[in-house]
Design a protein around this motif. Sequence first.
Motif, PDB file in Angstrom:
ATOM      1  N   VAL A   1       0.865  -1.039  -0.134  1.00 58.50           N
ATOM      2  CA  VAL A   1      -0.115   0.062   0.036  1.00 58.50           C
ATOM      3  C   VAL A   1       0.801   1.294   0.157  1.00 58.50           C
ATOM      4  CG1 VAL A   1      -1.939   1.406   1.383  1.00 58.50           C
ATOM      5  CG2 VAL A   1      -1.863  -1.087   1.260  1.00 58.50           C
ATOM      6  N   LEU A   2       0.605   2.177  -0.954  1.00 55.43           N
ATOM      7  CA  LEU A   2       1.294   3.394  -0.769  1.00 55.43           C
ATOM      8  C   LEU A   2       0.069   4.545  -0.802  1.00 55.43           C
ATOM      9  CD1 LEU A   2       3.543   5.674  -1.327  1.00 55.43           C
ATOM     10  CD2 LEU A   2       3.093   5.005  -3.810  1.00 55.43           C
ATOM     11  N   VAL A   3       0.274   5.347   0.306  1.00 49.98           N
ATOM     12  CA  VAL A   3      -0.772   6.600   0.403  1.00 49.98           C
ATOM     13  C   VAL A   3       0.085   7.713   0.200  1.00 49.98           C
ATOM     14  CG1 VAL A   3      -2.356   7.584   2.037  1.00 49.98           C
ATOM     15  CG2 VAL A   3      -2.209   4.976   2.042  1.00 49.98           C
ATOM     16  N   ASN A   4      -0.333   8.450  -1.005  1.00 49.51           N
ATOM     17  CA  ASN A   4       0.193   9.930  -1.005  1.00 49.51           C
ATOM     18  C   ASN A   4      -0.589  10.799  -0.458  1.00 49.51           C
ATOM     19  OD1 ASN A   4       2.654   9.197  -2.840  1.00 49.51           O
ATOM     20  ND2 ASN A   4       1.055   8.278  -4.267  1.00 49.51           N
ATOM     21  N   ASN A   5      -0.267  11.517   0.705  1.00 48.07           N
ATOM     22  CA  ASN A   5      -0.999  12.154   1.549  1.00 48.07           C
ATOM     23  C   ASN A   5      -0.425  13.484   1.631  1.00 48.07           C
ATOM     24  OD1 ASN A   5      -2.912  12.795   3.796  1.00 48.07           O
ATOM     25  ND2 ASN A   5      -0.900  13.060   4.672  1.00 48.07           N
ATOM     26  N   ALA A   6       0.879  13.608   1.646  1.00 53.30           N
ATOM     27  CA  ALA A   6       1.531  14.664   1.926  1.00 53.30           C
ATOM     28  C   ALA A   6       1.315  16.083   0.886  1.00 53.30           C
ATOM     29  CB  ALA A   6       3.233  14.735   1.596  1.00 53.30           C
ATOM     30  N   GLY A   7       0.731  17.043   1.626  1.00 52.19           N
ATOM     31  CA  GLY A   7       0.346  18.212   0.916  1.00 52.19           C
ATOM     32  C   GLY A   7       0.246  19.750   1.748  1.00 52.19           C
ATOM     33  N   ILE A   8       0.338  20.750   1.056  1.00 55.52           N
ATOM     34  CA  ILE A   8       0.387  21.972   1.644  1.00 55.52           C
ATOM     35  C   ILE A   8      -0.541  22.798   0.807  1.00 55.52           C
ATOM     36  CG2 ILE A   8       2.898  21.775   2.706  1.00 55.52           C
ATOM     37  CD1 ILE A   8       3.488  23.572   0.124  1.00 55.52           C
ATOM     38  N   TRP A   9      -1.099  23.733   1.604  1.00 50.55           N
ATOM     39  CA  TRP A   9      -1.846  24.883   0.874  1.00 50.55           C
ATOM     40  C   TRP A   9      -1.597  26.303   1.352  1.00 50.55           C
ATOM     41  CZ3 TRP A   9      -7.444  26.240   2.471  1.00 50.55           C
ATOM     42  CH2 TRP A   9      -7.540  26.258   3.727  1.00 50.55           C
ATOM     43  N   TYR A  10      -1.936  27.002   0.401  1.00 49.42           N
ATOM     44  CA  TYR A  10      -1.817  28.528   0.869  1.00 49.42           C
ATOM     45  C   TYR A  10      -3.126  29.225   0.165  1.00 49.42           C
ATOM     46  CZ  TYR A  10       3.134  27.779   1.180  1.00 49.42           C
ATOM     47  OH  TYR A  10       4.272  27.408   1.739  1.00 49.42           O
ATOM     48  N   LEU A  11      -3.911  29.830   0.833  1.00 49.83           N
ATOM     49  CA  LEU A  11      -5.058  30.771   0.096  1.00 49.83           C
ATOM     50  C   LEU A  11      -4.577  31.953  -0.598  1.00 49.83           C
ATOM     51  CD1 LEU A  11      -7.441  30.886   3.237  1.00 49.83           C
ATOM     52  CD2 LEU A  11      -7.594  29.463   1.402  1.00 49.83           C
ATOM     53  N   MET A  12      -4.928  31.837  -1.710  1.00 49.14           N
ATOM     54  CA  MET A  12      -4.239  32.915  -2.576  1.00 49.14           C
ATOM     55  C   MET A  12      -5.261  33.253  -3.757  1.00 49.14           C
ATOM     56  SD  MET A  12      -1.098  32.506  -5.367  1.00 49.14           S
ATOM     57  CE  MET A  12      -0.338  31.086  -4.217  1.00 49.14           C
ATOM     58  N   PRO A  13      -5.950  34.475  -3.600  1.00 49.53           N
ATOM     59  CA  PRO A  13      -7.016  34.847  -4.736  1.00 49.53           C
ATOM     60  C   PRO A  13      -6.207  35.059  -6.003  1.00 49.53           C
ATOM     61  CG  PRO A  13      -7.288  36.172  -2.792  1.00 49.53           C
ATOM     62  CD  PRO A  13      -6.024  35.371  -2.569  1.00 49.53           C
ATOM     63  N   PHE A  14      -6.738  34.662  -7.068  1.00 49.24           N
ATOM     64  CA  PHE A  14      -6.060  34.726  -8.524  1.00 49.24           C
ATOM     65  C   PHE A  14      -5.512  36.017  -8.628  1.00 49.24           C
ATOM     66  CE2 PHE A  14      -5.914  35.180 -13.037  1.00 49.24           C
ATOM     67  CZ  PHE A  14      -5.513  34.179 -13.382  1.00 49.24           C
ATOM     68  N   GLU A  15      -6.138  37.274  -8.312  1.00 53.12           N
ATOM     69  CA  GLU A  15      -5.335  38.474  -8.632  1.00 53.12           C
ATOM     70  C   GLU A  15      -4.371  38.783  -7.739  1.00 53.12           C
ATOM     71  OE1 GLU A  15      -8.764  41.395 -10.350  1.00 53.12           O
ATOM     72  OE2 GLU A  15      -9.249  40.382  -8.496  1.00 53.12           O
ATOM     73  N   GLN A  16      -4.116  37.880  -6.710  1.00 50.15           N
ATOM     74  CA  GLN A  16      -2.859  38.277  -5.734  1.00 50.15           C
ATOM     75  C   GLN A  16      -1.954  36.762  -6.153  1.00 50.15           C
ATOM     76  OE1 GLN A  16      -4.299  38.852  -1.839  1.00 50.15           O
ATOM     77  NE2 GLN A  16      -5.835  40.067  -2.421  1.00 50.15           N
ATOM     78  N   PHE A  17      -1.800  36.363  -7.318  1.00 46.76           N
ATOM     79  CA  PHE A  17      -0.735  35.543  -7.386  1.00 46.76           C
ATOM     80  C   PHE A  17       0.673  35.524  -7.155  1.00 46.76           C
ATOM     81  CE2 PHE A  17       2.016  33.454 -11.020  1.00 46.76           C
ATOM     82  CZ  PHE A  17       1.898  32.082 -10.750  1.00 46.76           C
ATOM     83  N   ASP A  18       0.918  34.421  -6.438  1.00 44.40           N
ATOM     84  CA  ASP A  18       2.469  34.503  -5.571  1.00 44.40           C
ATOM     85  C   ASP A  18       3.100  33.253  -6.248  1.00 44.40           C
ATOM     86  OD1 ASP A  18       4.507  33.705  -4.060  1.00 44.40           O
ATOM     87  OD2 ASP A  18       3.604  35.213  -2.169  1.00 44.40           O
TER      88      ASP A  18
END
Length: 258
Positions: free
Chosen positions: A85-102
């Motif tokens: 079994v391989l569970v690819n769970n690692a992840g990160i997120w940033y809230l970013m409105p499209f008009e504030q693209f970083d």
Amino acid sequence: MSSQSYFKSVMYALVTGGTRGIGRAITEALLKEGYNVAVLYHGSEDKAKELREKGVLTVRCDVGDRNQVKKAKEEISNHFPRLDVLVNNAGIWYLMPFEQFDEEKYERMLRVNLNGTIYVTYEFLSLLKKSSAASIINIASNAGIGTAAEGTTFYAITKAGIIILTRRLAFELGKYGIRVNAVAPGWIETDMTLGNKSDEEKEKLREIFRNKTVLHTTGKPEDIANIVVFLASEKARYITGQVIVADGGRIDNLTHSV
């Protein structure tokens, strides 16, 4: 942990990002099912220590760095003869409105969420092929199917990539008897979503998301872990290329017809 004799059962699982939140719940659930579990983690050394005390093989690794993934594979190969079994769970997120693209934040999400899933699956494929019936479970998000949540466009892009990767790998790896599925969680109560908020702030968030679901409830990490255990099991032997959305029936997303 220096030899395979440490491990007593005959099933082997790897969970990325397995020390916290959803990943921790998945790790604990697989342990209860009798799997020998290895975890890749980037931070949370104290959480990794807790898991080591439970017999989990922990390897520090940034999944968005392919060289680190290669080294992690070499280390785990010294202990695990294969992967079931391989569970690819690692992840990160940033809230970013499209008009504030970083660009820097977007590139980081892309490296960890999507590239990390590719790197880990590719590097560990040789171990998966040694199993008689391997299962890959990718943790996507309902955002990758269609979310109304503000500021999630770029995060959603990375998760949509995981969903199409899941379906493509189901086609490509089926000849080896490897099943590939994904789970797309909605809002789940974890330290990533609740953070350092006060009890009052946490309850306000819960109420907001309860009101966004048909079931009027929020998700727990164990809800996702239970689905992963099912998809990893013989009970799901005839299921591949599927995405299971677990979001309580969100009424503000495009993931359901309700």
